[in-house]
Design an enzyme around this catalytic site. Sequence first.
Site, PDB file in Angstrom:
ATOM      1  CG  ASP A  47      -0.384  -0.007   2.528  1.00 49.02           C
ATOM      2  OD1 ASP A  47       0.746   0.476   2.681  1.00 49.02           O
ATOM      3  OD2 ASP A  47      -1.050  -0.474   3.466  1.00 49.02           O
ATOM      4  CB  VAL A  48      -0.015   4.835  -0.547  1.00 51.02           C
ATOM      5  CG1 VAL A  48       0.681   6.174  -0.493  1.00 51.02           C
ATOM      6  CG2 VAL A  48      -0.727   4.676  -1.876  1.00 51.02           C
TER       7      VAL A  48
END
Length: 188
Positions: A47-48
């Site tokens: 994820d980011v």
Amino acid sequence: MKKHRHFIIHKPWGMISQFVNPAKRQKKLLGELYDFPEGTMAIGRLDVASEGLLFLTTDGKVSQEIRSSKFEKEYYVQVDGNITQEAVEQLKKGVEIGLNGKKYLTKPGKAFLIEDPKFALRSQKIRDERHGSTSWVSIIIREGKFRQVRKMTAAVGYPTLRLIRVRIGEIKLDNLEVGEVKEVHHFM
């Protein structure tokens, strides 16, 4: 016959593990790091807010194999507070997390306390000592449910502050610089 290509990346914090930005967010994409061949796909996306080892390939069969339970995935996780050995034991045995609105018991894995692994500071500061102590744990799993490691540490009372994938099977992050891309000629 088409010769497939494989790459490893040290994905930086704040980057989307994709080549297309579906939500049109103001984030960097993988294609900004390197001129990947057409058909390249990221496997086991991060994820980011996560960092570390990302494997990319043009071979769908390899993608499927790595996402399977055949390969261990190891994460170094900085958590809020001084994680107890009891919490580490819970992580090893499997913990109940929420997944798609249902309860899910993670499969048993490995976990152990580690000293500060001395990764480069993130571009986004996590916090400082005024907010309390932190500790690091290594978590090794063979599955990869949506935000699983973050949900696991929260389930034992120690929310994740920083998450870095350091290994997929035998492939290690080692000395890859943040944002560096390296072509590998075998995947395992």
